[in-house]
Motif scaffolding. Structure first.
Motif, mmCIF file in Angstrom:
data_model
loop_
_atom_site.group_PDB
_atom_site.id
_atom_site.type_symbol
_atom_site.label_atom_id
_atom_site.label_comp_id
_atom_site.label_asym_id
_atom_site.label_seq_id
_atom_site.Cartn_x
_atom_site.Cartn_y
_atom_site.Cartn_z
ATOM 1 N N UNK A 207 0.834 -1.212 0.000
ATOM 2 C CA UNK A 207 0.000 0.000 0.000
ATOM 3 C C UNK A 207 0.865 1.258 0.000
ATOM 4 N N UNK A 208 0.310 2.318 -0.539
ATOM 5 C CA UNK A 208 0.983 3.619 -0.585
ATOM 6 C C UNK A 208 0.421 4.484 0.534
ATOM 7 N N UNK A 209 1.222 4.704 1.589
ATOM 8 C CA UNK A 209 0.792 5.520 2.719
ATOM 9 C C UNK A 209 1.644 6.779 2.843
ATOM 10 N N UNK A 210 2.237 7.210 1.753
ATOM 11 C CA UNK A 210 3.066 8.405 1.798
ATOM 12 C C UNK A 210 2.242 9.620 2.236
ATOM 13 N N UNK A 211 2.777 10.320 3.225
ATOM 14 C CA UNK A 211 2.158 11.525 3.774
ATOM 15 C C UNK A 211 0.760 11.284 4.344
ATOM 16 N N UNK A 212 0.451 10.043 4.680
ATOM 17 C CA UNK A 212 -0.831 9.768 5.342
ATOM 18 C C UNK A 212 -0.727 10.197 6.803
ATOM 19 N N UNK A 213 -1.802 10.753 7.352
ATOM 20 C CA UNK A 213 -1.837 11.148 8.764
ATOM 21 C C UNK A 213 -2.148 9.898 9.574
ATOM 22 N N UNK A 214 -1.163 9.425 10.331
ATOM 23 C CA UNK A 214 -1.296 8.157 11.060
ATOM 24 C C UNK A 214 -1.463 8.334 12.563
ATOM 25 N N UNK A 215 -1.716 9.532 13.020
ATOM 26 C CA UNK A 215 -1.782 9.759 14.456
ATOM 27 C C UNK A 215 -2.906 8.924 15.085
ATOM 28 N N UNK A 216 -2.551 8.145 16.090
ATOM 29 C CA UNK A 216 -3.542 7.351 16.797
ATOM 30 C C UNK A 216 -4.043 6.123 16.072
ATOM 31 N N UNK A 217 -3.525 5.819 14.877
ATOM 32 C CA UNK A 217 -3.979 4.639 14.139
ATOM 33 C C UNK A 217 -3.451 3.379 14.818
ATOM 34 N N UNK A 218 -4.269 2.337 14.870
ATOM 35 C CA UNK A 218 -3.909 1.087 15.525
ATOM 36 C C UNK A 218 -3.368 0.113 14.484
ATOM 37 N N UNK A 219 -2.044 -0.089 14.495
ATOM 38 C CA UNK A 219 -1.380 -0.940 13.509
ATOM 39 C C UNK A 219 -1.023 -2.314 14.059
#
Length: 262
Positions: A207-219
């Motif tokens: 997946x392309x997650x470039x410059x995605x806002x990931x704050x608080x995301x559960x990975x």
């Protein structure tokens, strides 16, 4: 990599009195092999404050330890206090750890924001906030209104996200979405708003997650094999540690490739 994140906001267990191994509660589960109440040293903690099973935490049933990241709060408290919890009452140090960790987490996000060329217009405000939070990290770090500080900083982080991501369209507004177990192989999530997303066990291979806002995301257990997270906004070491990746996974320069990725 912004200089503010290189040392002070990165966990340095060698300069800490093993605070997380004592102050935190362990609940017997897939993350911890034992139950341990807060304030009681983990049985794996040695006299020199090192972990006796550090090289095999996952195989020994302590996966949760490999995911946890204090953002450098542990060594900050240890260095400022000067003596360990064994030499004095540790209650104050234990109480300070979660507060310092949250302050350092805010500093991590602010450092990320300040390192973006797109945030030039709000850089003075970001710098002022960074200086204010830094001033709060002085020992004993107990009388802090964390709710107010988080709210204040969050407004700047939202503005940072808007400036960096631009207007990627409604399809990429995934804030708070439940994507647990979702199959998103090769998905274009670049510049997406993934704030607070539940991505537990999701397949983001390639997946392309470039410059995605990931704050608080559960990975947790998210498959990031061959995924591109270059420039991902507000991504933390803890989030990377919780996920699965491979040699093809591209991470921001501020993060260290987790050893268990292989």
């Amino acid at each position: 990599m912004p200089s503010t994140t290189s040392d002070s906001l990165r966990a340095d267990c060698g300069n800490c009195f093993g605070l997380c191994c004592v102050a935190l509660t362990f609940a017997k589960s897939a993350d911890f092999a034992i139950d341990k109440p807060a304030g009681e040293p983990c049985p794996n903690l040695q006299q020199d404050f090192r972990c006796g099973v550090h090289s095999k935490l996952r195989t020994e049933g302590f996966q949760g330890c490999t995911v946890y990241d204090c953002f450098g709060a542990g060594q900050k408290i240890s260095q400022q206090a000067g003596t360990s919890w064994r030499d004095q009452s540790g209650q104050e140090m234990f109480a300070a750890l979660p507060i310092m960790r949250q302050l350092h987490e805010l500093l991590w996000y602010l450092a990320d924001a300040l390192d973006r060329t797109e945030t030039k217009s709000i850089r003075p405000e970001l710098t002022k906030a960074q200086q204010r939070i830094e001033a709060l990290t002085q020992w004993p770090v107990l009388d802090v209104d964390l709710g107010n500080e988080r709210q204040s900083v969050n407004q700047l982080l939202l503005r940072t996200s808007e400036l960096v991501r631009g207007n990627p369209g409604k399809k990429k507004q995934r804030r708070g979405a439940d994507l647990m177990g979702a199959v998103l192989r090769g998905a274009d999530l670049s510049r997406a708003d993934l704030r607070g997303c539940y991505l537990i066990g999701a397949d983001l291979t390639g997946a392309d997650l470039r410059k995605a806002d990931c704050i608080g995301a559960d990975f947790r257990d998210t498959d990031l094999g061959d995924a591109d997270l270059t420039g991902a906004l507000f991504l933390t070491q803890s989030q990377a540690n919780a996920a699965r990746g491979n040699d093809g996974t591209k991470l921001p320069g501020t993060l260290i490739r987790p050893p268990h990725w292989g």
